[in-house]
Write a protein that holds these residues in place. Sequence first.
Motif, PDB file in Angstrom:
ATOM      1  N   ASP A 165     -42.698   2.757   6.798  1.00 49.36           N
ATOM      2  CA  ASP A 165     -43.169   3.549   6.359  1.00 49.36           C
ATOM      3  C   ASP A 165     -44.211   4.789   6.845  1.00 49.36           C
ATOM      4  O   ASP A 165     -43.872   4.671   7.764  1.00 49.36           O
ATOM      5  N   ASP A 166     -45.080   5.669   6.386  1.00 56.34           N
ATOM      6  CA  ASP A 166     -45.203   6.297   6.701  1.00 56.34           C
ATOM      7  C   ASP A 166     -45.832   6.101   7.776  1.00 56.34           C
ATOM      8  O   ASP A 166     -46.003   6.919   8.692  1.00 56.34           O
ATOM      9  N   GLU A 167     -46.661   5.232   7.519  1.00 60.63           N
ATOM     10  CA  GLU A 167     -48.154   5.133   9.326  1.00 60.63           C
ATOM     11  C   GLU A 167     -46.988   4.661  10.432  1.00 60.63           C
ATOM     12  O   GLU A 167     -47.081   5.459  11.490  1.00 60.63           O
TER      13      GLU A 167
ATOM     14  N   ALA B  38     -43.966   6.144  10.782  1.00 58.13           N
ATOM     15  CA  ALA B  38     -43.287   7.287  11.013  1.00 58.13           C
ATOM     16  C   ALA B  38     -44.389   8.149  11.428  1.00 58.13           C
ATOM     17  O   ALA B  38     -43.741   8.640  12.240  1.00 58.13           O
ATOM     18  N   ARG B  39     -45.405   8.388  11.187  1.00 60.38           N
ATOM     19  CA  ARG B  39     -46.883   9.131  11.850  1.00 60.38           C
ATOM     20  C   ARG B  39     -46.582   8.408  14.185  1.00 60.38           C
ATOM     21  O   ARG B  39     -46.805   9.087  14.097  1.00 60.38           O
TER      22      ARG B  39
ATOM     23  N   ARG C  97     -39.053  13.668   6.213  1.00 58.39           N
ATOM     24  CA  ARG C  97     -39.977  13.312   6.745  1.00 58.39           C
ATOM     25  C   ARG C  97     -41.551  13.877   7.107  1.00 58.39           C
ATOM     26  O   ARG C  97     -42.427  13.527   7.478  1.00 58.39           O
TER      27      ARG C  97
ATOM     28  N   ARG D 237     -43.216  15.969   6.098  1.00 60.42           N
ATOM     29  CA  ARG D 237     -44.389  15.601   4.295  1.00 60.42           C
ATOM     30  C   ARG D 237     -45.808  15.138   5.712  1.00 60.42           C
ATOM     31  O   ARG D 237     -46.248  15.397   4.900  1.00 60.42           O
ATOM     32  N   ILE D 238     -45.258  14.879   6.899  1.00 52.29           N
ATOM     33  CA  ILE D 238     -46.449  13.700   7.070  1.00 52.29           C
ATOM     34  C   ILE D 238     -47.257  15.074   7.981  1.00 52.29           C
ATOM     35  O   ILE D 238     -48.339  14.778   8.099  1.00 52.29           O
TER      36      ILE D 238
END
Length: 176
Positions: free
Chosen positions: A2-4, A6-7, A41, A44-45
Amino acid sequence: MDDEEARTRLLDAAEELFYRHGIQAVGMDRIRTGSGVPLKRLYRIFPAKESLVTAYLERRDRRWTADLREAVTGAPEPVLAVFDWLAAWFSEPDFRGCAFLNAHGELGAAAPPVVHTHKAALHALLAELAPAPGLADQLLILAEGATTVAALNPGPEPAHRAREIAEVLLRAHRPS
């Protein structure tokens, strides 16, 4: 992923690479490779490298400041505990100096504002701990000077020397 996640992976890779090699020497593709996050991604982040640099420094500031504050809380001599903590930090195998001074040295006026807020927070902490007004200015110079010397020659010795000077300053500012 998920984005978290990935961050977090992006920030972990950025911290390791920026701190070890420098901000300007590390491109976004290298961050992508180090994190395993696809380039689309990543952008995007963090739409620009500047946003990633800022996030890296903000996260490092929170962790660094919390670690230092924890080290001095409850210490019998909190000002001296600052220098003991610095000695341990300077002895870490991956120590490369102050990430905030390094960022300012590379980016100059384009460095993110967190560089200055980090230094202001360190000064504020020293002011809380110092037994006399104005002593925080001198302690900040000692801490920053020791950090700079240790960046050139890693190891605890610069912090030990700065601690000795801090002891002299503290004695001079204690009521007789």
